[in-house]
Design an enzyme around this catalytic site. Structure first.
Site, PDB file in Angstrom:
ATOM      1  N   ARG A  26      51.810 -55.105 -67.316  1.00 17.58           N
ATOM      2  CA  ARG A  26      52.720 -56.092 -67.363  1.00 17.58           C
ATOM      3  C   ARG A  26      54.022 -55.736 -66.608  1.00 17.58           C
ATOM      4  O   ARG A  26      55.142 -56.076 -67.068  1.00 17.58           O
ATOM      5  CB  ARG A  26      53.342 -56.040 -68.978  1.00 17.58           C
ATOM      6  CG  ARG A  26      52.400 -56.865 -70.076  1.00 17.58           C
ATOM      7  CD  ARG A  26      53.033 -57.701 -70.994  1.00 17.58           C
ATOM      8  NE  ARG A  26      52.128 -57.859 -72.006  1.00 17.58           N
ATOM      9  CZ  ARG A  26      52.102 -57.702 -73.410  1.00 17.58           C
ATOM     10  NH1 ARG A  26      52.971 -56.766 -73.719  1.00 17.58           N
ATOM     11  NH2 ARG A  26      51.343 -58.016 -74.304  1.00 17.58           N
ATOM     12  N   ARG A  30      58.938 -59.532 -67.410  1.00 17.49           N
ATOM     13  CA  ARG A  30      60.326 -59.878 -67.712  1.00 17.49           C
ATOM     14  C   ARG A  30      61.286 -58.808 -67.976  1.00 17.49           C
ATOM     15  O   ARG A  30      62.544 -58.773 -67.940  1.00 17.49           O
ATOM     16  CB  ARG A  30      60.290 -60.177 -69.430  1.00 17.49           C
ATOM     17  CG  ARG A  30      59.555 -61.654 -69.692  1.00 17.49           C
ATOM     18  CD  ARG A  30      59.474 -62.091 -71.040  1.00 17.49           C
ATOM     19  NE  ARG A  30      58.319 -61.241 -71.687  1.00 17.49           N
ATOM     20  CZ  ARG A  30      57.958 -61.436 -72.845  1.00 17.49           C
ATOM     21  NH1 ARG A  30      58.630 -61.975 -73.645  1.00 17.49           N
ATOM     22  NH2 ARG A  30      57.090 -60.716 -73.456  1.00 17.49           N
ATOM     23  N   ARG A  39      61.359 -67.214 -62.715  1.00 18.53           N
ATOM     24  CA  ARG A  39      60.629 -67.906 -63.635  1.00 18.53           C
ATOM     25  C   ARG A  39      61.886 -68.859 -64.372  1.00 18.53           C
ATOM     26  O   ARG A  39      61.413 -69.963 -64.854  1.00 18.53           O
ATOM     27  CB  ARG A  39      60.593 -67.015 -64.991  1.00 18.53           C
ATOM     28  CG  ARG A  39      60.218 -67.248 -66.576  1.00 18.53           C
ATOM     29  CD  ARG A  39      59.068 -67.859 -66.738  1.00 18.53           C
ATOM     30  NE  ARG A  39      58.959 -68.455 -67.899  1.00 18.53           N
ATOM     31  CZ  ARG A  39      58.674 -67.804 -69.212  1.00 18.53           C
ATOM     32  NH1 ARG A  39      58.339 -66.512 -68.961  1.00 18.53           N
ATOM     33  NH2 ARG A  39      58.357 -68.325 -70.300  1.00 18.53           N
ATOM     34  N   ASP A  76      47.314 -64.901 -66.446  1.00 13.56           N
ATOM     35  CA  ASP A  76      47.147 -64.926 -68.066  1.00 13.56           C
ATOM     36  C   ASP A  76      45.633 -64.637 -68.287  1.00 13.56           C
ATOM     37  O   ASP A  76      44.807 -65.354 -67.602  1.00 13.56           O
ATOM     38  CB  ASP A  76      48.038 -65.754 -68.808  1.00 13.56           C
ATOM     39  CG  ASP A  76      48.134 -65.297 -70.157  1.00 13.56           C
ATOM     40  OD1 ASP A  76      47.304 -65.491 -71.002  1.00 13.56           O
ATOM     41  OD2 ASP A  76      49.365 -64.849 -70.521  1.00 13.56           O
ATOM     42  N   TYR A 153      41.512 -65.719 -79.818  1.00 16.38           N
ATOM     43  CA  TYR A 153      42.338 -67.112 -79.234  1.00 16.38           C
ATOM     44  C   TYR A 153      41.893 -68.434 -79.575  1.00 16.38           C
ATOM     45  O   TYR A 153      42.716 -69.192 -80.091  1.00 16.38           O
ATOM     46  CB  TYR A 153      43.234 -66.864 -78.044  1.00 16.38           C
ATOM     47  CG  TYR A 153      44.023 -65.618 -77.848  1.00 16.38           C
ATOM     48  CD1 TYR A 153      45.482 -65.924 -78.728  1.00 16.38           C
ATOM     49  CD2 TYR A 153      43.717 -64.219 -77.269  1.00 16.38           C
ATOM     50  CE1 TYR A 153      46.382 -64.650 -78.750  1.00 16.38           C
ATOM     51  CE2 TYR A 153      44.663 -63.595 -76.799  1.00 16.38           C
ATOM     52  CZ  TYR A 153      46.135 -63.636 -77.877  1.00 16.38           C
ATOM     53  OH  TYR A 153      46.992 -62.699 -77.562  1.00 16.38           O
TER      54      TYR A 153
END
Length: 346
Positions: A26, A30, A39, A76, A153
């Site tokens: 990651r 962010r 973003r 992703d 998922y």
């Protein structure tokens, strides 16, 4: 193209390296204001993933800003179910949500084994754009989710503390679970092969929800499919990162992969005893270390490097870097790894 910095590849293959390579899961995300600027100019996460030039831009940001030894393509794991016909939404502060789940044989009829060149072309193009822009500075890592995690998922419909629907299916309808895992695995193998063709130098398989299965279920519903993926991708090194799957380390030692990623609950010396000398280990600092002082980060990072030793180790966190982490603390971690390696060699 000749890599100017091939430490990661050499460490994965077990070759002697001048210092331990370092990157972070990651890392393109962010924590970086530069990422947030890109973003925030878009409709959301999915637009960023599906726009190759922008995905390439945020892939390269951590190489420029954090000075890591590898880039990992910005994407992703859930692009795979999407390509198979099970679409997801990324809900701000909540995570992924699947409006339609896979719970019955009837649901399975609405899925396909995806063609990566048709259904995941935007990821392949992002890899090509990134490779041109990197110009051999560092390796580019491609990735996919492990079949069990993707099934979790698709069946659950979102993240979950228990994944009771997904785990329940393994008991109530194991045949359906295996059918779905078969489709996910076939899609994933084709997708990862296409990533390598597009220029990925190394592949990582993320089994994020490995640790919620019993050992018996993991060996039935997860490991065989991961083994197939490892056997299919042989022209670049493969890393398996299965969070929480301490019970499967000896099984991972038998896989046709080069590197085993460790979460922060695993002790390097014990893992090395279990897997033997022929695998590279990746990890495994607790991401929460990066909330502490610069001195503590340096101290604990050096301790980690000593525990792993200088050979067959890729420095990383034991999971992804958390979004509220100070980028300066991340730089401290990266620089400590680099400086320790340089000092060790003098």
């Amino acid at each position: 193209m000749q890599l100017k910095n091939d430490l990661l590849i050499r460490a994965a293959k077990g070759e002697v390296v001048e210092r331990t390579p370092v990157w972070l899961m990651r890392q393109a995300g962010r924590i970086l204001p530069e990422y947030r600027a890109v973003r925030n100019s878009l409709s959301g996460f999915k637009e960023l993933v599906e726009t190759p030039e922008l995905a390439a831009e945020v892939t390269i940001q951590p190489v420029d800003i954090l000075d890591v030894d590898a880039a990992i393509i910005f994407s992703d794991i859930l692009v795979v179910p999407e390509a198979m016909g099970c679409t997801y939404e990324m809900v701000e502060k909540r995570g992924p949500y699947f409006p339609k789940t896979i719970r019955t044989e009837e649901d399975l009829k609405h899925l396909r084994i995806a063609d990566p060149h048709e259904h995941l072309h935007y990821v392949l193009e992002a890899i090509r754009v990134t490779k041109r822009a990197l110009n051999g500075r560092v390796p580019l890592i491609g990735f996919a989710g492990a079949p069990w995690t993707i099934l979790a998922y698709m069946v659950e419909g979102s993240g979950s503390k228990t994944f009771s629907h997904a785990r329940g299916m393994l008991y109530t309808n194991p045949a359906l679970a295996h059918q779905l895992l078969r489709m996910i695995t076939d899609t994933t193998i084709a997708y990862l092969k296409a990533q390598v063709e597009a220029g990925a130098n190394l592949i990582q398989v993320f089994d994020s929800w490995a640790g919620i299965l019993s050992p018996a279920h993991y060996r039935t519903f997860a490991l065989p499919y991961i083994a197939e993926i490892c056997n299919a991708i042989r022209n670049v090194p493969v890393t398996i990162f299965a969070k929480g799957a301490f019970f499967a380390l000896e099984d991972f030692a038998q896989l046709n992969c080069e590197t085993i990623g460790l979460d922060w609950n695993m002790e390097p010396a014990k893992v090395r005893q279990l897997v033997g000398p022929n695998k590279t280990l990746q990890g495994n600092m607790d991401p929460c270390l990066l909330y502490s002082s610069f001195d503590t980060i340096q101290h604990d990072t050096i301790r980690m490097l000593k525990e792993f030793g200088p050979h067959r180790h890729i420095a990383n966190l034991g999971h992804g870097v958390y979004p509220d982490t100070d980028p300066e603390k991340v730089k401290c971690f990266v620089q400590t790894v680099k400086e320790y390696g340089s000092l060790r060699n003098h």
